[in-house]
Scaffold this motif. Structure first.
Motif, mmCIF file in Angstrom:
data_model
loop_
_atom_site.group_PDB
_atom_site.id
_atom_site.type_symbol
_atom_site.label_atom_id
_atom_site.label_comp_id
_atom_site.label_asym_id
_atom_site.label_seq_id
_atom_site.Cartn_x
_atom_site.Cartn_y
_atom_site.Cartn_z
ATOM 1 N N GLN A 30 0.822 -1.213 0.000
ATOM 2 C CA GLN A 30 0.000 0.000 0.000
ATOM 3 C C GLN A 30 0.854 1.259 0.000
ATOM 4 N N GLU A 31 2.009 1.219 0.647
ATOM 5 C CA GLU A 31 2.919 2.364 0.603
ATOM 6 C C GLU A 31 3.328 2.676 -0.831
ATOM 7 N N ARG A 32 3.351 1.675 -1.668
ATOM 8 C CA ARG A 32 3.759 1.841 -3.061
ATOM 9 C C ARG A 32 2.572 1.991 -4.004
ATOM 10 N N GLY A 33 1.366 2.073 -3.447
ATOM 11 C CA GLY A 33 0.186 2.264 -4.277
ATOM 12 C C GLY A 33 -0.297 0.992 -4.940
ATOM 13 N N TYR A 49 -2.809 -0.888 -9.326
ATOM 14 C CA TYR A 49 -1.578 -0.100 -9.247
ATOM 15 C C TYR A 49 -1.950 1.364 -9.439
ATOM 16 N N VAL A 50 -1.609 2.184 -8.447
ATOM 17 C CA VAL A 50 -1.984 3.596 -8.473
ATOM 18 C C VAL A 50 -0.725 4.448 -8.405
ATOM 19 N N ARG A 87 -2.323 7.252 -14.721
ATOM 20 C CA ARG A 87 -3.482 6.383 -14.857
ATOM 21 C C ARG A 87 -3.298 5.106 -14.040
ATOM 22 N N ALA A 88 -4.241 4.855 -13.151
ATOM 23 C CA ALA A 88 -4.217 3.594 -12.413
ATOM 24 C C ALA A 88 -4.600 2.459 -13.351
ATOM 25 N N PHE A 89 -4.144 1.250 -13.024
ATOM 26 C CA PHE A 89 -4.489 0.112 -13.862
ATOM 27 C C PHE A 89 -4.610 -1.138 -13.005
#
Length: 213
Positions: A30-33, A49-50, A87-89
């Motif tokens: 989560q720290e890395r999105g 992935y954000v 862009r998140a994917f």
């Protein structure tokens, strides 16, 4: 390509082991999105992935007779471009026949679940001293005909005809689903910066990979 298969019960047990490891590293991810989606069931694990890198805008120096912006002023151009790193994917990992075969990876839209087309995607770059920055997200796998990550630890790499001598079985004791998840983050988010450059012909996007040695 004819490949051996694993007893589904054995593969499912290894799937649960990999899922437990991912959950145990939840805070780091989560720290890395990176966020685990839904309640995974064998053989599919999906992750969001954000990216967090701000968009970088390249502005040419003003010519004589034009207004010069004060030092520290931020010049910003805004454009709706689908391939920006912001862009998140969704990354869909398939662990069928794991770990006789490496995890397989598909890129999907986080909202519609549709497969992402290469021309609408981010770019993934690797940085190595001997090769400098080079693309590792390629547009058309000869077997799946989908965009794929050309890196060790991914099924699409090891089962590519050009990598027939670099078998997954050489690495499976040191690589895992977790290392694949982190490798994807590294080359698609951590190392990569998109630079938007306004120019006479419109907006151009340059993708740069930085060294973190």
């Amino acid at each position: 390509m004819d490949l051996a298969s694993v007893d589904p019960s054995v593969s499912a047990e290894k799937f649960e082991r990999e899922l437990t490891r991912l959950k145990g590293q939840g805070a780091l991810l989560q720290e890395r999105g990176i966020f685990l989606l839904g309640t995974p069931e064998y053989p599919i694990i999906e992750l969001a992935y954000v990216p967090r890198h701000p968009l970088q805008v390249g502005v040419q120096a003003p010519q004589s007779g034009t207004i010069v912006l004060p030092a520290g002023t931020v010049a910003m151009a805004v454009a709706a471009v689908p391939s920006l790193s912001a862009r998140a994917f969704k990354a869909r990992f398939d662990l069928t026949d794991y770990d006789l075969r490496a995890p397989s990876l598909e890129f999907r839209d986080l909202w519609t679940d549709e497969l992402l087309a290469f021309n609408t995607m981010f770019r993934a770059l690797e940085y190595q001293k001997e090769r400098q920055a080079h693309a590792v997200l390629l547009d058309d796998h000869p077997i799946t005909h989908k965009p794929f990550l050309c890196l060790r630890g991914f099924r699409e790499y090891h089962e590519h005809p050009q990598h027939s001598g670099d078998e997954w079985l050489l690495y499976r004791n040191e690589l895992s689903l977790f290392t694949a998840v982190m490798a994807l983050w590294r080359v698609s988010i951590d190392l990569v910066h998109a630079i938007l450059i306004p120019g006479p012909a419109g907006l151009q996007i340059n993708w740069n990979a930085e060294s973190k040695d």
